[in-house]
Design a protein around this motif. Structure first.
Motif, PDB file in Angstrom:
ATOM      1  N   PRO A 343       1.323  -1.284  -0.198  1.00 37.28           N
ATOM      2  CA  PRO A 343      -0.064  -0.258   0.015  1.00 37.28           C
ATOM      3  C   PRO A 343       0.775   1.025   0.151  1.00 37.28           C
ATOM      4  O   PRO A 343       2.176   1.091   0.772  1.00 37.28           O
ATOM      5  N   GLU A 344       0.067   2.639  -0.777  1.00 33.03           N
ATOM      6  CA  GLU A 344       0.934   3.584  -0.510  1.00 33.03           C
ATOM      7  C   GLU A 344       1.084   3.615   1.517  1.00 33.03           C
ATOM      8  O   GLU A 344      -0.060   3.350   2.210  1.00 33.03           O
ATOM      9  N   PRO A 345       2.125   4.744   1.574  1.00 33.26           N
ATOM     10  CA  PRO A 345       1.849   5.330   2.227  1.00 33.26           C
ATOM     11  C   PRO A 345       0.855   6.014   3.536  1.00 33.26           C
ATOM     12  O   PRO A 345       0.083   6.642   2.544  1.00 33.26           O
ATOM     13  N   ARG A 346       0.052   6.113   4.882  1.00 34.14           N
ATOM     14  CA  ARG A 346      -0.857   7.000   4.206  1.00 34.14           C
ATOM     15  C   ARG A 346      -1.061   7.549   6.284  1.00 34.14           C
ATOM     16  O   ARG A 346      -0.166   6.282   7.222  1.00 34.14           O
ATOM     17  N   GLU A 347      -1.009   8.516   6.436  1.00 31.58           N
ATOM     18  CA  GLU A 347      -1.138   9.215   7.651  1.00 31.58           C
ATOM     19  C   GLU A 347      -1.985   7.730   8.740  1.00 31.58           C
ATOM     20  O   GLU A 347      -3.229   7.843   7.693  1.00 31.58           O
ATOM     21  N   ALA A 348      -1.734   8.156  10.071  1.00 31.21           N
ATOM     22  CA  ALA A 348      -2.941   7.536  10.913  1.00 31.21           C
ATOM     23  C   ALA A 348      -4.152   8.399  10.887  1.00 31.21           C
ATOM     24  O   ALA A 348      -3.889   9.142  10.797  1.00 31.21           O
ATOM     25  N   VAL A 349      -4.538   7.782  11.802  1.00 34.34           N
ATOM     26  CA  VAL A 349      -5.951   8.723  11.571  1.00 34.34           C
ATOM     27  C   VAL A 349      -5.731   9.453  13.256  1.00 34.34           C
ATOM     28  O   VAL A 349      -6.592   8.327  13.699  1.00 34.34           O
ATOM     29  N   ALA A 415     -22.529  -1.906  -7.020  1.00 37.39           N
ATOM     30  CA  ALA A 415     -22.622  -0.855  -5.893  1.00 37.39           C
ATOM     31  C   ALA A 415     -21.584  -1.209  -4.942  1.00 37.39           C
ATOM     32  O   ALA A 415     -19.840  -1.198  -4.872  1.00 37.39           O
ATOM     33  N   ALA A 416     -22.021  -2.607  -5.067  1.00 34.62           N
ATOM     34  CA  ALA A 416     -20.013  -3.358  -4.057  1.00 34.62           C
ATOM     35  C   ALA A 416     -18.839  -3.251  -4.832  1.00 34.62           C
ATOM     36  O   ALA A 416     -17.738  -3.781  -4.520  1.00 34.62           O
ATOM     37  N   ALA A 417     -19.237  -3.854  -6.521  1.00 37.83           N
ATOM     38  CA  ALA A 417     -17.811  -3.735  -6.943  1.00 37.83           C
ATOM     39  C   ALA A 417     -17.401  -2.054  -7.097  1.00 37.83           C
ATOM     40  O   ALA A 417     -16.687  -2.074  -7.033  1.00 37.83           O
ATOM     41  N   LEU A 418     -18.546  -1.442  -7.372  1.00 34.74           N
ATOM     42  CA  LEU A 418     -17.339   0.358  -7.655  1.00 34.74           C
ATOM     43  C   LEU A 418     -16.506  -0.076  -5.910  1.00 34.74           C
ATOM     44  O   LEU A 418     -16.213   0.790  -6.048  1.00 34.74           O
ATOM     45  N   ILE A 419     -17.192  -0.147  -4.686  1.00 31.25           N
ATOM     46  CA  ILE A 419     -16.943   0.622  -3.956  1.00 31.25           C
ATOM     47  C   ILE A 419     -15.106  -0.343  -3.653  1.00 31.25           C
ATOM     48  O   ILE A 419     -14.768  -0.055  -3.010  1.00 31.25           O
ATOM     49  N   GLU A 420     -15.700  -1.844  -4.343  1.00 34.36           N
ATOM     50  CA  GLU A 420     -14.339  -2.636  -4.078  1.00 34.36           C
ATOM     51  C   GLU A 420     -12.907  -2.039  -5.168  1.00 34.36           C
ATOM     52  O   GLU A 420     -11.558  -1.551  -4.613  1.00 34.36           O
ATOM     53  N   MET A 421     -13.337  -1.590  -6.218  1.00 31.32           N
ATOM     54  CA  MET A 421     -12.087  -0.683  -6.984  1.00 31.32           C
ATOM     55  C   MET A 421     -12.032   0.667  -6.368  1.00 31.32           C
ATOM     56  O   MET A 421     -10.476   0.754  -6.425  1.00 31.32           O
ATOM     57  N   ARG A 422     -12.411   1.350  -5.963  1.00 35.13           N
ATOM     58  CA  ARG A 422     -12.312   2.261  -5.296  1.00 35.13           C
ATOM     59  C   ARG A 422     -11.154   2.024  -3.723  1.00 35.13           C
ATOM     60  O   ARG A 422     -10.425   3.083  -4.261  1.00 35.13           O
ATOM     61  N   ARG A 423     -11.487   1.397  -3.428  1.00 39.33           N
ATOM     62  CA  ARG A 423     -10.644   0.168  -2.358  1.00 39.33           C
ATOM     63  C   ARG A 423      -9.603   0.685  -2.708  1.00 39.33           C
ATOM     64  O   ARG A 423      -8.103   0.509  -2.103  1.00 39.33           O
ATOM     65  N   ASP A 424      -9.280  -0.538  -4.669  1.00 41.46           N
ATOM     66  CA  ASP A 424      -7.794  -0.991  -4.328  1.00 41.46           C
ATOM     67  C   ASP A 424      -7.723   0.504  -4.800  1.00 41.46           C
ATOM     68  O   ASP A 424      -5.735   0.031  -5.260  1.00 41.46           O
ATOM     69  N   LEU A 425      -7.859   1.135  -5.859  1.00 39.38           N
ATOM     70  CA  LEU A 425      -7.033   2.181  -5.967  1.00 39.38           C
ATOM     71  C   LEU A 425      -6.622   3.210  -4.954  1.00 39.38           C
ATOM     72  O   LEU A 425      -5.345   3.816  -4.838  1.00 39.38           O
ATOM     73  N   LEU A 426      -7.257   3.213  -4.236  1.00 36.66           N
ATOM     74  CA  LEU A 426      -6.925   4.298  -2.797  1.00 36.66           C
ATOM     75  C   LEU A 426      -5.957   2.692  -2.217  1.00 36.66           C
ATOM     76  O   LEU A 426      -5.093   3.685  -1.160  1.00 36.66           O
ATOM     77  N   TRP A 427      -5.910   1.367  -2.015  1.00 36.05           N
ATOM     78  CA  TRP A 427      -4.523   1.645  -1.648  1.00 36.05           C
ATOM     79  C   TRP A 427      -3.514   1.651  -2.559  1.00 36.05           C
ATOM     80  O   TRP A 427      -2.163   2.243  -1.975  1.00 36.05           O
ATOM     81  N   ASN A 428      -3.693   1.367  -3.883  1.00 35.68           N
ATOM     82  CA  ASN A 428      -2.553   1.830  -4.352  1.00 35.68           C
ATOM     83  C   ASN A 428      -3.179   2.318  -6.382  1.00 35.68           C
ATOM     84  O   ASN A 428      -3.260   1.739  -6.598  1.00 35.68           O
ATOM     85  N   ARG A 429      -2.312   3.607  -6.253  1.00 36.75           N
ATOM     86  CA  ARG A 429      -2.364   4.152  -7.758  1.00 36.75           C
ATOM     87  C   ARG A 429      -1.965   3.054  -8.844  1.00 36.75           C
ATOM     88  O   ARG A 429      -2.405   3.109 -10.245  1.00 36.75           O
ATOM     89  N   GLU A 430      -1.277   2.229  -8.959  1.00 40.16           N
ATOM     90  CA  GLU A 430      -0.661   1.150  -9.958  1.00 40.16           C
ATOM     91  C   GLU A 430      -2.122   0.050  -9.825  1.00 40.16           C
ATOM     92  O   GLU A 430      -1.819  -0.354 -10.630  1.00 40.16           O
ATOM     93  N   ASN A 431      -3.041  -0.153  -9.226  1.00 43.41           N
ATOM     94  CA  ASN A 431      -4.154  -0.675  -9.383  1.00 43.41           C
ATOM     95  C   ASN A 431      -4.814   0.102 -10.558  1.00 43.41           C
ATOM     96  O   ASN A 431      -6.618  -0.580 -10.383  1.00 43.41           O
ATOM     97  N   ILE A 432      -5.018   1.125 -11.145  1.00 47.50           N
ATOM     98  CA  ILE A 432      -5.643   1.796 -11.950  1.00 47.50           C
ATOM     99  C   ILE A 432      -6.123   1.321 -13.057  1.00 47.50           C
ATOM    100  O   ILE A 432      -7.043   1.432 -13.870  1.00 47.50           O
ATOM    101  N   ASP A 433      -5.361   0.116 -13.616  1.00 47.66           N
ATOM    102  CA  ASP A 433      -4.993  -0.707 -14.404  1.00 47.66           C
ATOM    103  C   ASP A 433      -6.175  -1.850 -14.886  1.00 47.66           C
ATOM    104  O   ASP A 433      -6.989  -2.264 -15.261  1.00 47.66           O
ATOM    105  N   ARG A 434      -5.833  -2.086 -13.585  1.00 54.97           N
ATOM    106  CA  ARG A 434      -6.842  -3.129 -12.988  1.00 54.97           C
ATOM    107  C   ARG A 434      -8.098  -3.249 -12.737  1.00 54.97           C
ATOM    108  O   ARG A 434      -8.833  -3.532 -13.107  1.00 54.97           O
ATOM    109  N   SER A 435      -8.219  -1.891 -11.544  1.00 56.85           N
ATOM    110  CA  SER A 435      -9.657  -1.233 -11.703  1.00 56.85           C
ATOM    111  C   SER A 435     -10.641  -0.837 -13.273  1.00 56.85           C
ATOM    112  O   SER A 435     -12.108  -1.677 -13.124  1.00 56.85           O
ATOM    113  N   VAL A 436      -9.423  -0.671 -13.783  1.00 57.13           N
ATOM    114  CA  VAL A 436      -9.999  -0.349 -15.456  1.00 57.13           C
ATOM    115  C   VAL A 436     -10.293  -1.819 -16.071  1.00 57.13           C
ATOM    116  O   VAL A 436     -12.117  -1.664 -16.293  1.00 57.13           O
TER     117      VAL A 436
END
Length: 847
Positions: A343-349, A415-436
């Motif tokens: 995953p890409e680094p993210r600050e703690a909430v 809707a569940a599939a869209l949310i999963e693709m959103r999660r993958d995209l926020l996990w790492n930007r390299e997932n954009i090709d797979r999400s598309v």
């Protein structure tokens, strides 16, 4: 002689203006000559009032006082030399100069020539009289010290400001402490050297300061960090301070006999004043324990995916702040699909913990409620650490809590599939090709999954943008794509429900504002129509949402309040009626009630959309109960009107009124069916008869619970309700309104019991058959919110209120006792009518 008398009278009027002007001259010259003197005195007095002498060495205090005395003597001497005493003639000249034409100087003049000429003498007399007339407008001349050129730095204002601050925040008694600093004064008072000491605990502890001279016990317990102040009087060297509580490293040249010594208690040890009259203490420094915080319950998912975390915090002096830190638990993540890569680094909430607004913060329990459903950590394993701080700067931390961060649940597959693709995209930007690629596969045959055309079009546009930006995706563009995927998922999940809810909310806000601001009737009529249309659209979308997602969590609480669409329309009709009658305050309250009902609204959908066994009969019973409640209210209003009529007749006297009074008494002639006629011409008795017939018209076989205990109890309750309605009808025909009210109350209570019993029977039947709640009812209260807009628990089967306690704990008995006391007080008031007091006494007999 007339001229002389008149002028003398005018001069007599100048007495007070001359005196005031003369006094102003004195004040003016004193201020000019002695302003340095009173400035010096004011500054010196301000310093003494503020207690500056208590914080300076004795030598510095007397040096400063000596300099102040010399400065005062010098400024006083210079002022005395500059001061020039004003004369009365100067006051006359100043007053004369302030009037046009200098009338006083003119009146003092003498005629030089022409004294023997009558015409010249007449002109002179006229001139003097005109000057005397000007004396009538004489006013005292205000003094003008003109100190600004003499005091260019405004030192006089500095002195006055310092003196004012000292009078407000200082103490007059501190001035007397200067006398105690005189050489030999302490020896004269106590026969030798003396001392004083104070211990001031930290302010956040809330503990008072201690005066060491009054503490005779050898042991002394004080909070760690307390400040010690010691003052030694008398011959220098006669007293010395020995201490081991500060933990400080004393320099070799440290003087233990210094007259003023201040230090802080950091550890337990010995504190002593050695010498004549000295004292010794064993000081115990009470350490400030660090705060503690623990999670007092499990993390739960609330409405719309909100997180709820109960916690308990404590500290010996009170918690001042806290926060929850949420970090991703990477080791617990299921590293499959789009989560395989790092995953890409993210600050703690970091979330602020809620603290009690009032009360003691030494120990409390609260709930952390936050909506993190759109955060990248939502629905992923995380670790939550709770931290709290105290006033001493110490921090307490809880053990890490490993949970899955709650998020919003999506039931629609797309809707569940869209949310999963959103999660993958926020996990790492390299997932954009797979999400598309996955989104292209999902939308290959849209007729199988997509029902919302607008959502499909937005998704296609978003997919093209994602594909175009895939090569150089920035964090900002990634967050924008994630936000659009969230919005599209909501559109797919809720259809147009969200837009309908927003439209209803806007319509409610606009109408509420119009009611409170007193808008025109035409504008209110337009807003009412807009609210009706928005409500109809929202209820239709709710029904469609229930059909689209039959497996969605729905309310199954039969004890919650149900409200049909017709009943909501009746509320709108009542709202419009109140506004037409100008009862805007009541309309605003009803508007707020409607808003609360709509916020808790859900739809329960059954199989085939058909009502289950007994649903129609139950609704008929609910209508009967509501109509009986309305009739009881009208009966009580009729009783009040009769009481008011009796009071009006009593004020007219007793002569020739016997028959009329008898007719106005309950049960008198001409009463019967003519009471309480409504707009339809029916009397109260006729309306009661129709309600009894309406109850009899309910088919017992159509009611649930045939052969069950709950069903039989419900039928017995309906029989009691019918008999009570019959007795109430008879009492209304006889004019006994108070008796009719009692029978109507019995009928309503029996109806409520019957509805509750039938509801239990229906619940048992559905549980046995494994069926979902049948029929379509709008407005079932959410099981997580079992209270009406007024904060009361919702009743059974459409009841307003319930048999459950409105208050909890010991407050229930206090409220009941207050009500009984109020009933007893009113029953003893002789000014009330006998019928009302009789009714109150019967209430006391019942309870």
């Amino acid at each position: 002689m007339t001229e002389t008398r008149d002028i003398s009278d005018d001069l007599e009027r100048l007495r007070w203006p001359l005196r005031l002007t003369y006094a102003g001259l004195w004040a003016e010259r004193i201020a000019r000559a002695f302003w340095p003197l009173w400035t010096t005195l004011a500054l010196t007095l301000a310093a003494l009032l503020l207690g500056v002498q208590d914080f300076l060495p004795l030598e510095a205090v007397w040096t400063g006082l000596g300099l102040a005395l010399l400065l005062a003597l010098g400024t006083g001497f210079v002022g005395a030399r500059r001061f020039r005493r004003p004369t009365p003639r100067e006051a006359v000249d100043r007053l004369d100069a302030a009037m046009p034409g200098n009338p006083l100087a003119a009146l003092r003049d003498r005629q030089a020539i022409g004294t023997d000429d009558p015409a010249s003498a007449a002109v002179w007399r006229a001139h003097r009289l005109r000057m005397a007339d000007r004396l009538k407008d004489a006013r005292a001349v205000r003094p003008d010290p003109a100190l600004a050129p003499r005091d260019p730095f405004a030192l006089r204002y500095v002195a006055l400001t310092a003196l004012a601050v000292a009078l407000v925040f200082g103490s007059v008694w501190r001035v007397a402490s200067v006398a105690d600093m005189a050489p030999g004064r302490a020896e004269a008072m106590v026969g030798g050297p003396s001392w004083e000491g104070w211990v001031q605990p930290p302010g956040y502890t809330g503990k008072p300061a201690l005066y060491l001279n009054d503490i005779t016990l050898p042991d002394l317990e004080v909070p760690q960090g307390s400040q010690v102040q010691l003052r030694l009087y008398g011959e220098v060297g006669a007293l010395a301070v020995a201490e081991g509580v500060s933990g400080r490293a004393l320099p070799p040249d440290h003087d233990a006999t210094a007259p003023a010594q201040d230090f802080q208690i950091t550890q337990s040890g010995r504190l002593a004043i050695d010498g004549p009259g000295g004292r010794e203490w064993q000081v115990v420094a009470l350490a400030d324990r660090g705060p503690k915080v623990t999670a007092s319950g499990e993390v739960s998912r609330e409405a719309e995916g909100m997180m709820k975390l109960p916690f308990t915090a404590q500290d010996d002096y009170g918690v001042t702040g806290g926060r929850a830190v949420i970090t991703l638990d990477l080791a617990a993540v299921d590293r499959r699909f789009g989560l395989q890569i790092a995953p890409e680094p993210r600050e703690a909430v970091t979330l602020d913990l809620p603290l009690p607004i009032t009360g003691n913060r030494a120990e409390f329990s609260e709930n952390l409620i936050e909506d993190l459903s759109e955060h990248p950590f939502a629905n992923l394993p995380v670790q939550i650490r709770l931290l709290v701080d105290d006033a001493a700067g110490q921090t307490g931390e809880s053990a890490a809590l490993s949970v899955v961060l709650p998020g919003k649940r999506f039931f629609d597959p797309l809707a569940a599939a869209l949310i999963e693709m959103r999660r993958d995209l926020l996990w790492n930007r390299e997932n954009i090709d797979r999400s598309v690629q996955i989104l292209k596969a999902v939308t290959n045959r849209p007729e199988d999954l997509i029902r919302n055309e607008r959502a499909f079009l937005r998704l296609k546009v978003l997919m093209r943008r994602m594909e175009a930006e895939a090569a150089a995706l920035t964090p900002e563009m990634r967050d924008e794509f994630a936000a659009q995927l969230w919005e599209i998922a909501l559109m797919v999940e809720e259809g147009d429900l969200e837009s309908a809810r927003q439209r209803l909310q806007r319509a409610q806000d606009r109408l509420d504002e119009a009611i409170r601001n007193g808008a025109d009737p035409s504008e209110i009529e337009e807003l009412m129509q807009e609210l009706r249309e928005a409500l109809n659209d929202y209820m239709q979308e709710l029904a469609e949402e229930a059909q689209r997602n039959p497996d969605r969590e729905m309310s199954q609480n039969l004890e919650g309040m149900e409200m049909t669409g017709d009943q909501l329309q009746q509320m709108l009709d009542e709202l419009q009626k109140l506004m037409e009658e100008g009862r805007m305050a009541e309309a605003a309250e009803l508007m707020e009630m409607l808003r609360q009902l709509m916020e808790n609204m859900q739809v329960t959908e059954g199989q085939g959309g058909q009502g289950g066994p007994g649903s129609q009969a139950m609704r008929d019973l609910q209508d009967t109960l509501r109509d009986q409640q309305g009739l009881s209210d009208d009966s009580f209003q009729e009783l009040q009107e009769q009481f008011n009529g009796q009071q009006g007749q009593n004020q007219q006297g007793q002569q020739g009124q016997g028959n009329q009074q008898g007719q106005n008494q309950p049960g008198g002639p001409q009463q019967g069916d003519q009471q309480g006629q409504g707009s339809d011409g029916r009397s109260l008795a006729e309306r009661q008869r129709d309600l009894r017939n309406q109850l009899r018209g309910v088919n017992p076989d159509a009611l649930p619970g045939q052969g069950s205990d709950a069903g039989e109890r419900g039928r017995d309750a309906l029989d009691r309700a019918g008999r009570a309605m019959e007795d109430a009808e008879r009492a209304l025909r006889d004019g006994d309104l108070s008796g009719a009210l009692d029978r109507q109350a019995e009928a309503m209570e029996a109806l409520r019991e019957g509805l509750r019993d039938f509801g239990e029977a229906m619940a048992e039947e559905r549980q046995q058959q494994g069926q979902a709640d049948q029929g379509e009812a709008f407005g079932r209260a959410d099981p997580n919110s079992q209270r009406d807009p007024l904060g009361r628990e919702l009743g059974e089967m459409g009841r307003i209120g319930s048999d459950r306690n409105m208050l909890q704990g010991e407050d229930v008995y206090r409220r009941a006792q207050d009500l009984l006391d109020e009933i007893r007080r009113r029953s003893g008031e002789q000014a009330r009518p006998e019928s009302e007091r009789d009714y109150l006494r019967r209430l006391l007999d019942l309870f």
